[in-house]
Every structure is written in structure tokens, then in C-alpha cells.
Design an enzyme around this catalytic site. Sequence first.
Site, mmCIF file in Angstrom:
data_model
loop_
_atom_site.group_PDB
_atom_site.id
_atom_site.type_symbol
_atom_site.label_atom_id
_atom_site.label_comp_id
_atom_site.label_asym_id
_atom_site.label_seq_id
_atom_site.Cartn_x
_atom_site.Cartn_y
_atom_site.Cartn_z
ATOM 1 N N HIS A 56 -7.563 -6.640 -8.777
ATOM 2 C CA HIS A 56 -6.453 -5.958 -8.088
ATOM 3 C C HIS A 56 -6.746 -4.472 -7.955
ATOM 4 O O HIS A 56 -6.710 -3.723 -8.934
ATOM 5 C CB HIS A 56 -5.136 -6.153 -8.849
ATOM 6 C CG HIS A 56 -3.943 -5.694 -8.055
ATOM 7 N ND1 HIS A 56 -2.980 -6.557 -7.595
ATOM 8 C CD2 HIS A 56 -3.587 -4.464 -7.614
ATOM 9 C CE1 HIS A 56 -2.068 -5.867 -6.911
ATOM 10 N NE2 HIS A 56 -2.411 -4.583 -6.917
ATOM 11 N N HIS A 58 -6.756 -0.887 -4.902
ATOM 12 C CA HIS A 58 -6.380 -0.329 -3.588
ATOM 13 C C HIS A 58 -7.463 0.660 -3.170
ATOM 14 O O HIS A 58 -7.377 1.854 -3.444
ATOM 15 C CB HIS A 58 -5.016 0.353 -3.655
ATOM 16 C CG HIS A 58 -3.904 -0.615 -3.889
ATOM 17 N ND1 HIS A 58 -3.141 -1.157 -2.871
ATOM 18 C CD2 HIS A 58 -3.456 -1.188 -5.039
ATOM 19 C CE1 HIS A 58 -2.264 -2.003 -3.390
ATOM 20 N NE2 HIS A 58 -2.436 -2.047 -4.709
ATOM 21 N N GLN A 151 2.275 -3.335 2.998
ATOM 22 C CA GLN A 151 2.849 -2.438 1.984
ATOM 23 C C GLN A 151 4.338 -2.152 2.205
ATOM 24 O O GLN A 151 5.115 -2.083 1.257
ATOM 25 C CB GLN A 151 2.064 -1.109 1.995
ATOM 26 C CG GLN A 151 2.663 0.022 1.199
ATOM 27 C CD GLN A 151 2.445 -0.101 -0.292
ATOM 28 O OE1 GLN A 151 1.357 0.134 -0.786
ATOM 29 N NE2 GLN A 151 3.494 -0.471 -1.015
ATOM 30 N N HIS A 209 1.642 -8.882 -4.296
ATOM 31 C CA HIS A 209 2.376 -8.012 -5.198
ATOM 32 C C HIS A 209 3.724 -8.716 -5.381
ATOM 33 O O HIS A 209 4.448 -8.913 -4.414
ATOM 34 C CB HIS A 209 2.604 -6.645 -4.567
ATOM 35 C CG HIS A 209 1.391 -5.775 -4.549
ATOM 36 N ND1 HIS A 209 0.286 -6.066 -3.806
ATOM 37 C CD2 HIS A 209 1.122 -4.608 -5.194
ATOM 38 C CE1 HIS A 209 -0.623 -5.109 -3.993
ATOM 39 N NE2 HIS A 209 -0.145 -4.211 -4.838
ATOM 40 N N GLU A 212 7.181 -6.570 -8.758
ATOM 41 C CA GLU A 212 6.773 -5.325 -9.416
ATOM 42 C C GLU A 212 8.021 -4.456 -9.517
ATOM 43 O O GLU A 212 8.236 -3.511 -8.750
ATOM 44 C CB GLU A 212 5.672 -4.606 -8.622
ATOM 45 C CG GLU A 212 5.094 -3.407 -9.389
ATOM 46 C CD GLU A 212 4.013 -2.659 -8.621
ATOM 47 O OE1 GLU A 212 3.783 -2.995 -7.440
ATOM 48 O OE2 GLU A 212 3.397 -1.739 -9.192
ATOM 49 N N ASP A 308 -5.792 -1.774 -10.364
ATOM 50 C CA ASP A 308 -4.790 -1.331 -9.392
ATOM 51 C C ASP A 308 -5.121 0.018 -8.739
ATOM 52 O O ASP A 308 -5.251 0.095 -7.532
ATOM 53 C CB ASP A 308 -3.395 -1.286 -10.036
ATOM 54 C CG ASP A 308 -2.259 -1.391 -9.021
ATOM 55 O OD1 ASP A 308 -2.553 -1.495 -7.817
ATOM 56 O OD2 ASP A 308 -1.083 -1.374 -9.429
ATOM 57 N N TRP A 314 -0.286 6.768 -6.903
ATOM 58 C CA TRP A 314 0.426 6.116 -8.001
ATOM 59 C C TRP A 314 -0.119 6.469 -9.381
ATOM 60 O O TRP A 314 0.543 6.270 -10.381
ATOM 61 C CB TRP A 314 0.378 4.586 -7.811
ATOM 62 C CG TRP A 314 1.070 4.143 -6.577
ATOM 63 C CD1 TRP A 314 2.415 3.861 -6.442
ATOM 64 C CD2 TRP A 314 0.495 3.933 -5.278
ATOM 65 N NE1 TRP A 314 2.686 3.506 -5.151
ATOM 66 C CE2 TRP A 314 1.534 3.535 -4.412
ATOM 67 C CE3 TRP A 314 -0.794 4.054 -4.755
ATOM 68 C CZ2 TRP A 314 1.331 3.246 -3.054
ATOM 69 C CZ3 TRP A 314 -1.006 3.768 -3.410
ATOM 70 C CH2 TRP A 314 0.047 3.372 -2.581
HETATM 71 ZN ZN LIG Z 1 -1.313 -2.971 -6.167
#
Ligand SMILES: [Zn+2]
Length: 425
Positions: A56, A58, A151, A209, A212, A308, A314
Site C-alpha cells: 500500500h 501512494h 481519491q 481504502h 479509514e 502508505d 499525509w
Molecule cells: Zn492510502
Amino acid sequence: MFDLIVKGGTLPDGSTADIGITRDRITAMGRLEGAETGQVIDATGDLVSPPFVDPHFHLDATLSYGLPRINASGTLLEGIGLWGELKKIVTQEDMVTRALEYCDWAASMGLLAIRSHVDTCDDSLKGVAAMLEVRDKVKGYIDLQLVAFPQDGFYRDPTARANTLRALDMGVDVVGGIPHFERTMADGAASVRELCEIAAARGLRVDMHCDESDDPLSRHIEMLAYETQRLGLQGRVAGSHLTSMHSMDNYYVSKLLPLMAEAGVAAIPNPLINIMLQGRHDTFPKRRGLTRVKEMQAQGITVGWGQDCVRDPWYSLGTADMLDVAFMGLHVAQMSSPEEMRRCFDMVTVENARILGLEDYGLHVGAVASLVVLDADDPIEAVRLRAARLAVLSKGRLIARTPRGDATLELPGRPGSVRRRHPVA
Ligand SMILES: [Zn+2]
């Protein structure tokens, strides 16, 4: 005659073996005394493992920390807003450059297979084009699997549905989703159903996802497991994050986990990010924001640790080190017994490889000759030390080396060098 032999290493199961490599395959294991070879890597006394796998990530957002500004609240939602600002101004070329830089980090860390979500909520699909370019550029040393990830919501964003289908047509590998970000629970459930149907029709895997959120009533994983079974997708579906499960009612979870196990749905918690982003609305006690890892494993559900984010809207830290991820996961999930610590190593190697469906992964004759030599005696010590990657081989080629991390001590009367390896006798 081998092209390369890795000599004398200790395998994760504790046995020792020489590994003979011809072209891109492991062609012999065992005592290879006196065999003719081109190159020898001496791994005597060091751990030799199959490569790390991140299920996982991005890659379209990575290494953009501070652009165009920093996430002030530290929440998931501000991160999504910030990424929305950034993706309007970033160029395809910027994304390719940063992603390739990250792949260099990953290769040096022995992280040789990555599943990356790519945002499909952008009419230009420049992120998708960039990541397809990167997938092609790194394919000689990293297996990059791309997930079409709406997203801003498959239904919530007016053009996400069409753009997600376009991304899949362009060659993106896996179907993604974000049901908890749709406007209503009903829309979330409907998005899970339609996205699973799209995957089934196209013969693709699914990785959403999912839940979350700290909201205990975010229960889209139930629908994901149900649709997996209904459409015969067993073993090809993963739910990423599943943080709401931390807060769910225990009776409900006792019914949910057997459904997930029956459906063969895997779980991908992302401990660095979950511990950082979740629980932000709590005062005290403050929730850990990690899903129920040991409880799922006890039911036979495959659980893999994901990374992630690295240096993005993030998360400000990160080094492409899956041992960091395992280390954090071990703490937050309280996996402290020897068996559990050992399992954390498997959760960033073999278990993640299973989630990605990697073929010919592992250390056995016939497998792809990708491996990592670690400055550690065994998998638990590798996690404890986040051990140096002494050598990384990908598809039969030596691609990276890191020196041992011994410090020199300048104390009178004490030995001059400090070795942090400290195996159980
Ligand atoms: Zn993610």
C-alpha cells in the site's frame, strides 16, 4: 556454472544455504562448494531474505512534503484537501521525477515490489500517465502494481467513475475505491458493489481504502467481503486500513471476521499512518487507530503491513524501509511474543507477496533471483535493528550495497567498535 552465488547466508527459517543464480532465476540451493561462478557474495553469518514488499503506497504523491504547504491539523481530511491543491499544479514530469527518486530509495532498501494507488480524480489523468511511465521505467528491478484510486469518491466526484474506467483501460492493474468518503453509507455500499463488479468483469484484483475512519459504524468491509464471495473474487481482494474496526462493537466484529475469512479478503493496515492520523478527534483516552491485526490472523485472514506514505501531504517522515513499518506495527498491535515478532517480518515479505499475487517469489529453486542480505542474525533481529541492507539483488543482478552500521567508540578502556547485533544464543 552460475552467474552468481550468495554464499553461506542464514535463511529466515534458520537454515543455512548457498544460493546459486543463473540469469534471473535461483537455480540451486544448498552446499555449492567448488561450483564455477562469475560473482560471489559472501553472506556468511548474515540473514538472507526474499525482498520486501509494500502492499500500500501512494507513488504519485510521494516526496512532495511541504508543497504547496504543510498539513497543519495532521488529519486525513486536511491531507486529502492539500493533495487536491497540489494535484492541480503539479506536472506529469514532476511526478515521474519524484517517483523515480523514491524507487531509488526503495531499491536500496531491498523493497522490490510495490502496490501503489494512483489518483484517478483528475480529468487529465496526468498522474496515471506518470505512474504508467514509472512502472515501465523501473520494471527491470521493481515490480510496480498500480491501483485505480478515485481519491475524491467514485460517486462523490462527478467525473471519477468515467476517469477510473479510463485509467483501467490505460493499463492500471487493480481496482480501488474509497467507500467511507462517499456522501452516504448507501453510496459507499453501492460503490463497493459496482467496483467489485468492474473487477470481476475485467479479471482484475481489488484493493480499496476501506473504513479509514474512527467511526465504528463505518462498515464497508462487510459489503466488500460479501461482494467478494458473490462474485467469486476470493483471494484477489484486499481492504486497506480498516481502522474503524478498532472502534467497532465486539459482537459485530465476532460476526464480521468469519465472513472476511470465508471470503478470503486480505487486510492491509498501515501502522505509521494509522497511528499518526487516527484518533485526532479524541481527547483522552485516545484511540490507537489500528485495526484488529492479531484477531484477524487468529481467524486465518491474511494481514500485511503497508507503508502508505513517505514525505507527502499525509506524512512528513519515512525512508522506504519496510522494517520501520514492521517495527511500528509490532508496537501498536502489541505483537511482542517471539512468534508474533517473527510474523511481523513475514508481514512485510511473504504475506505481502501473497496479497499482491506475486509469482515465483521466495527463496527456492525456480524463484526469481531477488533477495536481500541483512546485517542481522534472524528476522526478529532484522526488525529490532532495522538492519542495514548489505546487498540487494533484483532479478539476478546486484543493484545496491550498504556498509555495516558499526559505530566506533572513543571511550578509554572500552573496545573500539560497537556491534548492535545481539542474537538469542
Ligand atoms: Zn492510502
